[in-house]
Design an enzyme around this catalytic site. Structure first.
Site, PDB file in Angstrom:
ATOM      1  N   ARG A  98      -8.192 -38.526 -62.449  1.00 16.00           N
ATOM      2  CA  ARG A  98      -9.101 -38.511 -63.081  1.00 16.00           C
ATOM      3  C   ARG A  98      -9.692 -37.924 -63.115  1.00 16.00           C
ATOM      4  O   ARG A  98     -10.601 -38.644 -64.462  1.00 16.00           O
ATOM      5  CB  ARG A  98      -8.011 -39.557 -64.643  1.00 16.00           C
ATOM      6  CG  ARG A  98      -6.617 -39.765 -65.030  1.00 16.00           C
ATOM      7  CD  ARG A  98      -6.075 -37.724 -65.836  1.00 16.00           C
ATOM      8  NE  ARG A  98      -4.718 -38.737 -65.392  1.00 16.00           N
ATOM      9  CZ  ARG A  98      -3.444 -38.583 -64.104  1.00 16.00           C
ATOM     10  NH1 ARG A  98      -4.687 -38.048 -63.175  1.00 16.00           N
ATOM     11  NH2 ARG A  98      -2.210 -38.287 -64.371  1.00 16.00           N
ATOM     12  N   SER A 122      -3.235 -39.610 -73.530  1.00 19.75           N
ATOM     13  CA  SER A 122      -3.445 -41.368 -72.344  1.00 19.75           C
ATOM     14  C   SER A 122      -4.554 -41.429 -73.409  1.00 19.75           C
ATOM     15  O   SER A 122      -5.911 -40.985 -72.768  1.00 19.75           O
ATOM     16  CB  SER A 122      -3.472 -41.684 -71.482  1.00 19.75           C
ATOM     17  OG  SER A 122      -1.678 -40.679 -71.084  1.00 19.75           O
ATOM     18  N   GLU A 135      -9.913 -42.575 -71.598  1.00 17.81           N
ATOM     19  CA  GLU A 135     -10.247 -41.630 -70.964  1.00 17.81           C
ATOM     20  C   GLU A 135     -10.442 -40.053 -71.381  1.00 17.81           C
ATOM     21  O   GLU A 135     -11.373 -39.286 -70.833  1.00 17.81           O
ATOM     22  CB  GLU A 135      -8.616 -40.712 -70.531  1.00 17.81           C
ATOM     23  CG  GLU A 135      -7.793 -39.889 -70.024  1.00 17.81           C
ATOM     24  CD  GLU A 135      -6.606 -39.374 -69.787  1.00 17.81           C
ATOM     25  OE1 GLU A 135      -6.328 -40.196 -69.156  1.00 17.81           O
ATOM     26  OE2 GLU A 135      -6.145 -38.660 -70.385  1.00 17.81           O
TER      27      GLU A 135
HETATM   28  C1  LIG Z   1      -0.324 -35.157 -76.138  1.00 19.67           C
HETATM   29  C2  LIG Z   1      -1.609 -35.063 -74.937  1.00 19.67           C
HETATM   30  C3  LIG Z   1      -0.975 -35.085 -74.002  1.00 19.67           C
HETATM   31  C4  LIG Z   1      -1.816 -34.656 -73.216  1.00 19.67           C
HETATM   32  N1  LIG Z   1      -0.704 -35.235 -71.221  1.00 19.67           N
HETATM   33  C5  LIG Z   1      -2.073 -35.073 -70.703  1.00 19.67           C
HETATM   34  C6  LIG Z   1      -1.379 -35.364 -69.245  1.00 19.67           C
HETATM   35  O1  LIG Z   1      -0.439 -35.544 -68.649  1.00 19.67           O
HETATM   36  N2  LIG Z   1      -2.057 -36.017 -67.897  1.00 19.67           N
HETATM   37  C7  LIG Z   1      -3.393 -35.264 -68.069  1.00 19.67           C
HETATM   38  O2  LIG Z   1      -4.505 -35.382 -67.255  1.00 19.67           O
HETATM   39  N3  LIG Z   1      -4.037 -34.961 -69.099  1.00 19.67           N
HETATM   40  C8  LIG Z   1      -3.213 -34.672 -70.358  1.00 19.67           C
HETATM   41  N4  LIG Z   1      -3.820 -34.837 -71.719  1.00 19.67           N
HETATM   42  C9  LIG Z   1      -5.412 -35.097 -71.423  1.00 19.67           C
HETATM   43  C10 LIG Z   1      -5.583 -32.963 -71.588  1.00 19.67           C
HETATM   44  O3  LIG Z   1      -4.680 -32.440 -72.166  1.00 19.67           O
HETATM   45  C11 LIG Z   1      -6.306 -32.856 -70.916  1.00 19.67           C
HETATM   46  O4  LIG Z   1      -7.081 -33.988 -70.100  1.00 19.67           O
HETATM   47  C12 LIG Z   1      -6.730 -31.008 -70.914  1.00 19.67           C
HETATM   48  O5  LIG Z   1      -7.133 -30.526 -69.253  1.00 19.67           O
HETATM   49  C13 LIG Z   1      -8.472 -30.703 -71.547  1.00 19.67           C
HETATM   50  O6  LIG Z   1      -7.718 -29.511 -71.487  1.00 19.67           O
HETATM   51  P1  LIG Z   1      -8.862 -28.507 -72.913  1.00 19.67           P
HETATM   52  O7  LIG Z   1      -8.692 -27.180 -72.471  1.00 19.67           O
HETATM   53  O8  LIG Z   1      -8.236 -29.097 -73.800  1.00 19.67           O
HETATM   54  O9  LIG Z   1     -10.058 -29.442 -72.414  1.00 19.67           O
HETATM   55  P2  LIG Z   1     -11.436 -29.781 -73.667  1.00 19.67           P
HETATM   56  O10 LIG Z   1     -10.727 -31.621 -74.218  1.00 19.67           O
HETATM   57  O11 LIG Z   1     -11.490 -29.134 -74.471  1.00 19.67           O
HETATM   58  O12 LIG Z   1     -12.561 -30.040 -72.450  1.00 19.67           O
HETATM   59  C14 LIG Z   1     -12.381 -31.655 -72.080  1.00 19.67           C
HETATM   60  C15 LIG Z   1     -13.234 -31.913 -71.068  1.00 19.67           C
HETATM   61  O13 LIG Z   1     -14.171 -30.470 -70.502  1.00 19.67           O
HETATM   62  C16 LIG Z   1     -14.850 -29.922 -70.078  1.00 19.67           C
HETATM   63  N5  LIG Z   1     -14.216 -28.309 -70.244  1.00 19.67           N
HETATM   64  C17 LIG Z   1     -13.355 -27.767 -70.847  1.00 19.67           C
HETATM   65  N6  LIG Z   1     -13.627 -26.562 -70.013  1.00 19.67           N
HETATM   66  C18 LIG Z   1     -14.564 -26.842 -69.174  1.00 19.67           C
HETATM   67  C19 LIG Z   1     -14.927 -25.819 -68.422  1.00 19.67           C
HETATM   68  N7  LIG Z   1     -14.746 -24.409 -68.339  1.00 19.67           N
HETATM   69  N8  LIG Z   1     -15.494 -25.821 -67.854  1.00 19.67           N
HETATM   70  C20 LIG Z   1     -16.538 -26.722 -67.393  1.00 19.67           C
HETATM   71  N9  LIG Z   1     -16.488 -27.769 -68.244  1.00 19.67           N
HETATM   72  C21 LIG Z   1     -15.239 -27.699 -68.571  1.00 19.67           C
HETATM   73  C22 LIG Z   1     -15.408 -30.085 -72.019  1.00 19.67           C
HETATM   74  O14 LIG Z   1     -17.195 -29.939 -71.781  1.00 19.67           O
HETATM   75  C23 LIG Z   1     -15.095 -31.340 -71.813  1.00 19.67           C
HETATM   76  O15 LIG Z   1     -16.074 -32.346 -71.328  1.00 19.67           O
HETATM   77  C24 LIG Z   1      -3.293 -34.714 -72.984  1.00 19.67           C
HETATM   78  C25 LIG Z   1      -3.451 -34.410 -74.253  1.00 19.67           C
HETATM   79  C26 LIG Z   1      -2.997 -34.770 -75.810  1.00 19.67           C
HETATM   80  C27 LIG Z   1      -3.643 -34.444 -76.301  1.00 19.67           C
END
Ligand SMILES: Cc1cc2nc3c(=O)[nH]c(=O)nc-3n(C[C@H](O)[C@H](O)[C@H](O)COP(=O)(O)OP(=O)(O)OC[C@H]3O[C@@H](n4cnc5c(N)ncnc54)[C@H](O)[C@@H]3O)c2cc1C
Length: 347
Positions: free
Chosen positions: A165, A241, A337
């Site tokens: 992570r 998480s 996380e």
């Molecule tokens: C119900 C639920 C279940 C989940 N299950 C998992 C799981 O099983 N495994 C897991 O690993 N995660 C899980 N997550 C966490 C999350 O889905 C992941 O971390 C996902 O990759 C976040 O994507 P996002 O586009 O929403 O990022 P955001 O929340 O919008 O951003 C997260 C971070 O990434 C950065 N970021 C976003 N896009 C870019 C880009 N293009 N370039 C540079 N930085 C960027 C942002 O600045 C921020 O710091 C879960 C979340 C939820 C709500």
């Protein structure tokens, strides 16, 4: 390009907490991204990039600058040979759409990461993972806008320094790169047992012969398991998480096993062991508890649901109480996380 003003961050993040961002702009191309970033720099205006907001905690004071909502799309096959296929996906693609696309092509590599919310561009940031797979397994490289040099660069697998992570994007290079596309390599072999524990149990319960398992079967199984285990953020606001699983020294895990023989453990390497954060929290009898308006989810204690939090302070108080309780019982300090949406001071 559409720039909106005074947008509540609670509407852009799945935890549904946070004050207003001064500006929010959807970006659909590299040119737009570069222009917008340079423009903000001239105006001395801070910038933060988001995708689906599913791994982000916003603050009550909002964000005094521009939020770039990454919507750069497209999925392209760039190489295809008898054993492997290489795919380049735009950072704004929805992660699960990409998983479905690869599974439809019977490609193996990310099928166990079905149903993870968010975008492709955020996947490398925390090296997303689930059910025995993580992004680093298929990742080849990514293209990113380097905000310090105003150029587009290619970052290799080695450059990203992936670990559990974690990557440079949430470590030493926080805020430096805006990822515009991700290149991944998939193989054409069928998934082979042994499968991740929870998947294995699911397949056994459904009487599915492990030797007949396809990527589609894995995807369907994972989506079903997740539906029963994880709250839908559209109904119960959460960020997945909330704590990382604890990685402790092996001697410490062995010591705890003397007292808690049912404690699940996963070897990380010869000297380290992973202990699920959910088990630690549940064993402190916190499952189902509402603490400062944040509920420890009944189905999965590692998930905190925004039940009735009045703002970031409630979330922070709940987080501290949970960390303290786990530390007092197990002498293990849990780590959050999701990232915090705050001003970034680059190193
Ligand atoms: C119900 C639920 C279940 C989940 N299950 C998992 C799981 O099983 N495994 C897991 O690993 N995660 C899980 N997550 C966490 C999350 O889905 C992941 O971390 C996902 O990759 C976040 O994507 P996002 O586009 O929403 O990022 P955001 O929340 O919008 O951003 C997260 C971070 O990434 C950065 N970021 C976003 N896009 C870019 C880009 N293009 N370039 C540079 N930085 C960027 C942002 O600045 C921020 O710091 C879960 C979340 C939820 C709500």
């Amino acid at each position: 390009m559409n720039v909106q003003t005074n947008i509540p961050l609670s509407t852009l993040t799945t935890m549904k907490i946070g004050g207003n961002a001064n500006y929010v702009a959807d970006v659909t191309s590299k040119d737009e991204l570069q222009q917008l970033y340079q423009n903000s720099k001239k105006l001395n205006q801070p910038v933060y990039v988001i995708g689906g907001g599913s791994n982000l905690i916003a603050h009550d004071e909002g964000f005094p600058g521009l939020i770039i909502h990454n919507k750069i799309g497209s999925i392209t096959i760039t190489d295809d040979n008898p054993t492997a296929t290489t795919i380049v996906a735009g950072a704004g693609e929805i992660w699960d759409d990409l998983v479905k696309y690869t599974v439809d092509l019977e490609l193996s590599g990310i099928e166990a990461m079905s149903g993870i919310p968010g975008t492709v561009g955020a996947a490398p940031v925390q090296n997303i993972g689930a059910y025995g797979q993580e992004l680093a397994d298929t990742f080849v490289s990514c293209e990113a806008y380097d905000t310090t040099t105003d150029t587009f660069v290619t970052l290799t697998w080695e450059d990203c320094k992936f670990s559990y992570r974690h990557s440079i994007f949430r470590g030493e290079a926080t805020g430096r790169y805006i990822i515009t596309s991700v290149t991944m390599s998939f193989n054409k072999t069928k998934p082979e047992p042994p499968f991740y524990d929870a998947l294995d149990k699911y397949l056994t319960a459904k009487h599915i012969d492990p030797t007949t398992v396809t990527v589609q079967i894995i995807r369907d199984a994972v989506l079903d398991i997740r539906m029963n285990k994880l709250p839908d953020p559209r109904v119960l606001p959460n960020a997945g998480s909330f704590f990382k699983n604890a990685i402790v020294e092996k001697w410490k895990a062995d010591d705890l096993l003397n007292t808690y023989s049912d404690m699940p453990t996963y070897p990380v390497d010869d000297q380290h062991t992973k202990i699920p954060a959910g088990w630690l929290i549940e064993t402190c009898n916190l499952k189902g508890e509402v603490i400062h308006g944040m509920k420890v989810h009944d189905g999965n204690a590692v998930v905190l649901v925004n039940d009735a939090a009045t703002g970031y302070a409630d979330l922070a108080a709940a987080r501290e109480q949970i960390i303290d309780t786990v530390r007092d019982k197990f002498q293990i300090v849990l780590e959050q996380e999701p990232l915090e949406l705050t001003l970034i001071v680059q190193a």
